[in-house]
Design a protein around this motif. Sequence first.
Motif, PDB file in Angstrom:
ATOM      1  N   ALA A 187       2.637 -13.531  56.287  1.00 13.98           N
ATOM      2  CA  ALA A 187       2.980 -13.432  55.014  1.00 13.98           C
ATOM      3  C   ALA A 187       2.598 -14.950  54.367  1.00 13.98           C
ATOM      4  N   LEU A 188       1.978 -15.824  55.061  1.00 12.39           N
ATOM      5  CA  LEU A 188       1.724 -17.120  54.406  1.00 12.39           C
ATOM      6  C   LEU A 188       0.610 -16.840  53.562  1.00 12.39           C
ATOM      7  N   PRO A 189       0.751 -17.630  52.205  1.00 11.03           N
ATOM      8  CA  PRO A 189      -0.228 -17.365  51.087  1.00 11.03           C
ATOM      9  C   PRO A 189      -1.646 -17.989  51.546  1.00 11.03           C
ATOM     10  N   ARG A 190      -2.513 -17.447  50.804  1.00  9.30           N
ATOM     11  CA  ARG A 190      -4.196 -17.776  51.020  1.00  9.30           C
ATOM     12  C   ARG A 190      -4.176 -19.348  50.891  1.00  9.30           C
ATOM     13  N   GLU A 191      -3.360 -20.067  50.101  1.00  9.76           N
ATOM     14  CA  GLU A 191      -3.590 -21.368  49.930  1.00  9.76           C
ATOM     15  C   GLU A 191      -3.194 -22.244  51.315  1.00  9.76           C
ATOM     16  N   SER A 192      -2.502 -21.498  52.119  1.00 13.93           N
ATOM     17  CA  SER A 192      -1.993 -22.133  53.544  1.00 13.93           C
ATOM     18  C   SER A 192      -2.860 -22.801  54.503  1.00 13.93           C
ATOM     19  N   ARG A 193      -2.915 -23.524  55.241  1.00 15.66           N
ATOM     20  CA  ARG A 193      -3.611 -24.010  56.086  1.00 15.66           C
ATOM     21  C   ARG A 193      -4.338 -23.169  57.059  1.00 15.66           C
ATOM     22  N   THR A 194      -3.019 -22.386  57.687  1.00 17.57           N
ATOM     23  CA  THR A 194      -3.154 -21.437  58.646  1.00 17.57           C
ATOM     24  C   THR A 194      -4.353 -20.292  58.061  1.00 17.57           C
ATOM     25  N   ALA A 195      -3.834 -19.848  56.869  1.00 16.72           N
ATOM     26  CA  ALA A 195      -4.790 -18.901  56.456  1.00 16.72           C
ATOM     27  C   ALA A 195      -6.262 -19.180  56.259  1.00 16.72           C
ATOM     28  N   ASP A 212     -13.351 -18.051  54.068  1.00 18.07           N
ATOM     29  CA  ASP A 212     -13.468 -17.618  52.907  1.00 18.07           C
ATOM     30  C   ASP A 212     -12.382 -18.118  51.819  1.00 18.07           C
ATOM     31  N   LEU A 213     -11.340 -17.927  52.443  1.00 19.34           N
ATOM     32  CA  LEU A 213     -10.027 -18.404  51.633  1.00 19.34           C
ATOM     33  C   LEU A 213     -10.177 -19.769  51.044  1.00 19.34           C
ATOM     34  N   GLU A 214     -11.013 -20.639  51.349  1.00 25.08           N
ATOM     35  CA  GLU A 214     -11.245 -21.809  51.051  1.00 25.08           C
ATOM     36  C   GLU A 214     -11.359 -21.942  49.267  1.00 25.08           C
ATOM     37  N   TRP A 215     -12.112 -21.006  48.994  1.00 26.26           N
ATOM     38  CA  TRP A 215     -12.398 -20.775  47.417  1.00 26.26           C
ATOM     39  C   TRP A 215     -11.394 -19.674  46.957  1.00 26.26           C
ATOM     40  N   SER A 216     -11.077 -19.979  45.770  1.00 27.29           N
ATOM     41  CA  SER A 216     -10.416 -18.952  44.989  1.00 27.29           C
ATOM     42  C   SER A 216     -11.339 -17.929  44.570  1.00 27.29           C
ATOM     43  N   ALA A 217     -10.629 -16.994  43.893  1.00 30.40           N
ATOM     44  CA  ALA A 217     -11.561 -15.857  43.350  1.00 30.40           C
ATOM     45  C   ALA A 217     -12.300 -16.451  42.138  1.00 30.40           C
ATOM     46  N   GLY A 218     -11.861 -17.441  41.377  1.00 30.36           N
ATOM     47  CA  GLY A 218     -12.631 -17.852  40.506  1.00 30.36           C
ATOM     48  C   GLY A 218     -13.833 -18.763  40.982  1.00 30.36           C
ATOM     49  N   GLU A 219     -13.676 -19.511  42.237  1.00 30.96           N
ATOM     50  CA  GLU A 219     -14.791 -20.352  42.677  1.00 30.96           C
ATOM     51  C   GLU A 219     -15.729 -19.128  43.162  1.00 30.96           C
ATOM     52  N   HIS A 220     -15.554 -18.143  43.740  1.00 29.20           N
ATOM     53  CA  HIS A 220     -16.348 -17.169  44.119  1.00 29.20           C
ATOM     54  C   HIS A 220     -17.076 -16.652  42.982  1.00 29.20           C
ATOM     55  N   MET A 221     -16.495 -16.362  41.858  1.00 32.18           N
ATOM     56  CA  MET A 221     -17.263 -15.900  40.690  1.00 32.18           C
ATOM     57  C   MET A 221     -18.044 -16.930  40.115  1.00 32.18           C
ATOM     58  N   LEU A 222     -17.754 -18.057  40.138  1.00 38.48           N
ATOM     59  CA  LEU A 222     -18.424 -19.098  39.626  1.00 38.48           C
ATOM     60  C   LEU A 222     -19.798 -19.491  40.558  1.00 38.48           C
ATOM     61  N   ASN A 223     -19.547 -19.248  42.141  1.00 38.98           N
ATOM     62  CA  ASN A 223     -20.809 -19.351  42.850  1.00 38.98           C
ATOM     63  C   ASN A 223     -21.863 -18.098  42.414  1.00 38.98           C
TER      64      ASN A 223
END
Length: 118
Positions: free
Chosen positions: A31-39, A45-56
């Motif tokens: 359940a670690l959040p997407r911001e975690s190092r492990t995730a 792909d979790l390195e970018w937020s949904a906003g960054e993917h849309m901006l891309n």
Amino acid sequence: MIADFRQFYCIDLPLEAEDVDCARWGLLWHALPRESRTARRQSPDLEWSAGEHMLNQAVYYLHMLEWRLCTKDGQRGRRAPQPPKTPGERANAERRRANAESARADIDRILGIEEGGA
């Protein structure tokens, strides 16, 4: 994982081997959040937020529009711009490159190419 548990759950690892809540720790790990190092390490792909993917995507489509309207290649439909690679795509490309490099000696041996030769 140790840093993520400390940051997100305020739990210090390592846990004791006789800890009876190991199943609970496993659930917390999943359940670690997407911001975690492990995730992010498991899914680049979790390195970018949904906003960054849309901006891309917005940047890519602006390049496509510019190419289509402002260049002779675009008017003829050739040499279209490629979309920018996401962190996941870059990680996959790096993984494939590393696999090819590790298999190179075997491929050279099978093809009868001497070491370092072409």
